[in-house]
Scaffold this motif. Sequence first.
Motif, mmCIF file in Angstrom:
data_model
loop_
_atom_site.group_PDB
_atom_site.id
_atom_site.type_symbol
_atom_site.label_atom_id
_atom_site.label_comp_id
_atom_site.label_asym_id
_atom_site.label_seq_id
_atom_site.Cartn_x
_atom_site.Cartn_y
_atom_site.Cartn_z
ATOM 1 N N ALA A 114 0.830 -1.207 0.000
ATOM 2 C CA ALA A 114 0.000 0.000 0.000
ATOM 3 C C ALA A 114 0.861 1.252 0.000
ATOM 4 N N ARG A 115 1.963 1.236 0.718
ATOM 5 C CA ARG A 115 2.861 2.392 0.721
ATOM 6 C C ARG A 115 3.480 2.623 -0.656
ATOM 7 N N GLU A 116 3.848 1.534 -1.327
ATOM 8 C CA GLU A 116 4.418 1.682 -2.662
ATOM 9 C C GLU A 116 3.368 2.193 -3.647
ATOM 10 N N GLN A 117 2.134 1.741 -3.508
ATOM 11 C CA GLN A 117 1.070 2.245 -4.364
ATOM 12 C C GLN A 117 0.847 3.741 -4.127
ATOM 13 N N LEU A 118 0.973 4.175 -2.888
ATOM 14 C CA LEU A 118 0.854 5.595 -2.588
ATOM 15 C C LEU A 118 1.971 6.385 -3.264
ATOM 16 N N VAL A 171 1.357 9.327 -6.028
ATOM 17 C CA VAL A 171 1.858 10.688 -5.821
ATOM 18 C C VAL A 171 2.781 11.083 -6.966
ATOM 19 N N GLY A 172 3.685 10.164 -7.353
ATOM 20 C CA GLY A 172 4.607 10.490 -8.437
ATOM 21 C C GLY A 172 3.902 10.722 -9.757
ATOM 22 N N SER A 173 2.890 9.934 -10.065
ATOM 23 C CA SER A 173 2.201 10.071 -11.345
ATOM 24 C C SER A 173 1.276 11.274 -11.390
ATOM 25 N N LEU A 232 -5.950 15.930 -3.393
ATOM 26 C CA LEU A 232 -6.919 15.365 -2.461
ATOM 27 C C LEU A 232 -7.034 13.850 -2.630
ATOM 28 N N ALA A 233 -6.931 13.379 -3.870
ATOM 29 C CA ALA A 233 -6.940 11.930 -4.086
ATOM 30 C C ALA A 233 -5.718 11.290 -3.429
ATOM 31 N N ASP A 234 -4.566 11.966 -3.515
ATOM 32 C CA ASP A 234 -3.370 11.457 -2.848
ATOM 33 C C ASP A 234 -3.547 11.471 -1.331
ATOM 34 N N ALA A 239 1.071 10.300 5.545
ATOM 35 C CA ALA A 239 0.519 11.627 5.376
ATOM 36 C C ALA A 239 1.604 12.648 5.085
ATOM 37 N N ALA A 240 2.794 12.448 5.646
ATOM 38 C CA ALA A 240 3.877 13.396 5.416
ATOM 39 C C ALA A 240 4.330 13.404 3.965
ATOM 40 N N ALA A 241 4.063 12.325 3.249
ATOM 41 C CA ALA A 241 4.489 12.258 1.853
ATOM 42 C C ALA A 241 3.618 13.089 0.936
#
Length: 505
Positions: free
Chosen positions: A106-110, A114-116, A167-169, A493-495
Motif C-alpha cells: 500500500a505504501r508503494e502504491q501511494l 503521488v509520483g504520477s 486530495l486523491a493522494d 501523510a507526510a508524503a
Amino acid sequence: MVTSAILRQPHVVKLSVLAAACTLAACSFGPSGEPPAMPQPAHYGAEAQPTQTVPAQGITQQFVVGAKAVPQWWKLYQSDPLNTLVDEGLRHSPTLAATDKSLAAAREQLRAQVGSSMLPTIDAGGQATRNRALTIPDLGPSTLLYNVFVGQLQVHYTFDLFGAARLADAALAARVNVQAYQFDAARRALAANIVTAAITSAALHAQIETTERLVTLANEQARDTQRRYALGAVSHSDQLNAEQSAASLSASLPGLKQQWLTTRHALAVLLGRTPDAAPDDLDLAQLHVPEQVPVVVPSELLRSRPDIQAADAALKAAAADVGVATAQMFPSLSLSAAMGQGGFSWPVALSGAGAIWSLGASLSQPLFHGGALFAQRRAALDTYDATVSQYRQTVLAAFQNVADTLGSLEHDAQALDAANLAARSAEGIFVETSGRYRLGALPVSSARSSEQQFRNAQLDEIRYTSARLTDTAALFQAMGNPPVDAAQPAAAAAAVPVSSTGISN
C-alpha cells in the motif's frame, strides 16, 4: 445560440453557482476531516471504578488512573518462557507477515500515485515503418513505396488547479494510515492471544491433573461402596450413586483434555508452528499477576487505541474523497510537448532537416454529465457522514471494552479471594482428616471425602486464577499503545502535504 442553450441547462447553472461560491469561500471543497467531539466520561463503567481490587492470593492490583499504556505489557508477568513465546509469535506469525507485506504494498502504491499525479510524465518513443501508397488505376503514378523513421520525447503534465489530484493522494495516504494502524492492532492482538492461550493452556493442564485425581478418588469410593454393599453395610442406592459420581467425573475428563489440546494447537499456530510442535505448558504458579495496571483517561484513549486511530484515518480519507468529488466539477488544464527527429530515410531523420516538435494545451470544463458529478459528491458526503458515525461507534465500543475489563478484574479478585479462602480451608480439613485417619481415628472414606472437597476447591481456584491473569491481559490490550506524535506508523501523510482544500499553504 448553442452556447446560450447549454448555459440554460439546470446542471450548468448549478456548476456556475458552485464555482462562484467556491471562489468566494476560499475553495473549501469538503469537510475538514477532524473527528467529532466525543463525551469524556468521569469513569468508564456504570459504577465508579475502585482505586484497587480486593487482595487475592496476597496480591492487590492497583488501578493507576492517568498512567500511560504499556507497550510490552506481557513482560510484567515476570515469566521468561512467556516472553519467549510472544517474541517468537511476533517474529514468525504468517498472518502478521502477510499484513506487514500488504502495508508495504500500500505504501508503494501511494508513492506511485503521488509520483504520477504530482510530476510530469516523460516518455521516449521510436517508430520505423515501410509504407505503400495506394493509387487509382489509370489516374495516378505507379505505386509508391517509402519508409518513415521517427524518434521523439513526449512530455505531459496536468495542472492540479483545484486540488483533485492532491486530495486523491491525501485520501490514499489516509487509507495507508488505516492499514498501518490495523497492523499495529494486529500485533497487539497477536501478543494478547498468545498470552491468553499460554495461560489458558497452563490452567487447563492444572485442571486436568486435579480432575484426574478426583476421578481416581471417585473410582476408589465406588469400589469401596461396592464392597460395602456386598457386605450389606450400605444400600443399593448408595452403590449406584457412587458409580454415577465416578462415571460423571470420568465423562468430564475427555472434554477437558480436548479443550487443552485445542488450545495448545491454537497457540502453536499463533507462534507460526505446526500443531505437532506445540510448546510445553507454562507453570501457572510461576506467572505473576501485574500489581499495577494503567487506566488511560478517556481523552488519551482516543490517541492510544489503534482501532480508534484507524477510524480517525478513515474519516480523513472520506473527507478527502468529498474534496475530490467537488474538484472534479471544475476546469482541468493539461500541457503536452513533443520533440524529436523524423524523416523518410535515416540520413534525413538524423539531420537538422528532420527536427520535429509540437506544443499543445488542453482545457476542459464539465458542463453536463446527466447529474453524475452532483450525485457522486452527494454520495461522498453520505459516505463521510457514515464514517463519522462509525468513528463514534468505535470510540463507544472502546469505552465499553475498557469498562468491561475493569469490572472483570475487580470481580475476578473477589471470586479468587473467596475461592482461595475455600481452598485453604478445605486443604486444612484434608490435612487434619488425613492425620486422624493415619492414627486410626477415622475411616478411609472420611479422608477420601475431605480430599475430594479440597480438590474441587482447588479446581475453582485454578479457574479464577486463570481468569484474573487473562482479564489482566485483556485490560492491557484495551489500553492500546502510548501515542507517538513524532512518528506515525504509516508515515504516509507526510508524503502528501495537502491542505483540506487541496491547495498547498
